[in-house]
Write an enzyme that holds these catalytic residues in place. Sequence first.
Site, PDB file in Angstrom:
ATOM      1  CE  LYS A  62     -34.321  17.339   9.410  1.00 59.22           C
ATOM      2  NZ  LYS A  62     -33.083  18.126   9.232  1.00 59.22           N
TER       3      LYS A  62
ATOM      4  CG  ASN B 186     -35.720  19.862   4.908  1.00 57.93           C
ATOM      5  OD1 ASN B 186     -35.781  19.518   3.720  1.00 57.93           O
ATOM      6  ND2 ASN B 186     -35.278  21.052   5.277  1.00 57.93           N
TER       7      ASN B 186
ATOM      8  CG  ASP C  69     -32.075  19.623   6.248  1.00 63.00           C
ATOM      9  OD1 ASP C  69     -32.499  20.740   6.614  1.00 63.00           O
ATOM     10  OD2 ASP C  69     -32.459  18.556   6.740  1.00 63.00           O
TER      11      ASP C  69
ATOM     12  N   GLY D  58     -22.395  11.436  12.899  1.00 62.03           N
ATOM     13  CA  GLY D  58     -23.792  11.012  12.859  1.00 62.03           C
ATOM     14  C   GLY D  58     -24.148  10.475  11.487  1.00 62.03           C
TER      15      GLY D  58
ATOM     16  N   GLY E 266     -30.908  11.121   9.486  1.00 57.61           N
ATOM     17  CA  GLY E 266     -31.514  11.910   8.422  1.00 57.61           C
ATOM     18  C   GLY E 266     -30.818  13.226   8.163  1.00 57.61           C
TER      19      GLY E 266
ATOM     20  CG  ASN F  62     -23.647   6.568  13.554  1.00 50.74           C
ATOM     21  OD1 ASN F  62     -24.087   7.658  13.950  1.00 50.74           O
ATOM     22  ND2 ASN F  62     -24.339   5.454  13.653  1.00 50.74           N
TER      23      ASN F  62
ATOM     24  CB  THR G 174     -24.361   1.949  14.914  1.00 50.72           C
ATOM     25  OG1 THR G 174     -24.976   2.078  16.190  1.00 50.72           O
ATOM     26  CG2 THR G 174     -24.598   0.557  14.361  1.00 50.72           C
TER      27      THR G 174
ATOM     28  CG  MET H 187     -26.123  20.165  11.152  1.00 50.59           C
ATOM     29  SD  MET H 187     -26.966  18.822  10.285  1.00 50.59           S
ATOM     30  CE  MET H 187     -25.920  18.675   8.834  1.00 50.59           C
TER      31      MET H 187
END
Length: 311
Positions: free
Chosen positions: A85, A106, A121, A149, A152, A173, A175, A251
């Site tokens: 994405k 998307n 999305d 998360g 994208g 996340n 990171t 998702m």
Amino acid sequence: MAPVTNQAIIDQVNPKDHPGKDVYGVIGHPIAHSKSPIIHAYFAKQTNQSIHYGRIFSELNAFKETVEEFFARGGKGLNITVPFKLEAYALAQKKTDRAQLAKAANVLWLKDGELWCDNTDGVGLTRDLQRLLKNQQTSLKNAKVLILGAGGAAQGVIDPLMAESVSQITIANRTFAKADQLIAQFQPSAMAAQVHLEARDIQNLDQSKTQANDTFDLIINATATGLGDASPISKELIKAISNPKTLAYDMVYGKETRFMQDARELGLNASDGLGMLVEQAALAFEIWRHLKGADSPLDIDGAIAAVRATY
């Protein structure tokens, strides 16, 4: 799962193989699991559109070439799924406002010789969430939202969630820097929308979220962990950061993911992303086929049922 080499041969739509029809597809890695062809075939039958829609597998380092080849052969439009994405957004010459806000795309299509992109999305997700939350007599307004998360998939849903007047969005996340970067991207519009945004490291997510009055009303798994047999957070963590009315939303669609199983075992409502998939597909279909939703409403419930029948 079939070997990648076989998948690349099977899932490779060539528009030249379908004369007389407008050809569309969904591109991803992996892609064999995608139910998008069922959805678009359903919408095409409902609206008497002559199209063909298939799957396209792309190697991770060949997305640009795969997209260009599809359109060079006469393809009309593409849906984009993980992990492409962000690349789709970068590749397009023209970007809708929604895509620019998300900096992820998307949907791709050609118009006047230029490649356009959009991001459906977020609107697809909020429409599905509105349906699900209405069933449990709650809403998105003033909800505290956790998104797991920072890729994208997450980027595409932040602005539409803010537009629904949620009170808080936390991006967690593995990171932290990536989550923090995503927050910085949306902070200016968040200030105008009066939505509190914060970034967290998944590993220490529960340190300030264990009080009963400081839990999340909606937890969205925007990672790809559900494609396997893992969850981005533990069952114990879900318990610590949820309340009795929390909705756990993955998702990923087409299976009861570990994340969803853990939530259900804790007594929470949980849902996969099929409704989101259908809603975002409906918006893409309307863009490609020049339909207006109010004038030609697509049968969302029918499309959901058509996909569920294949499980």
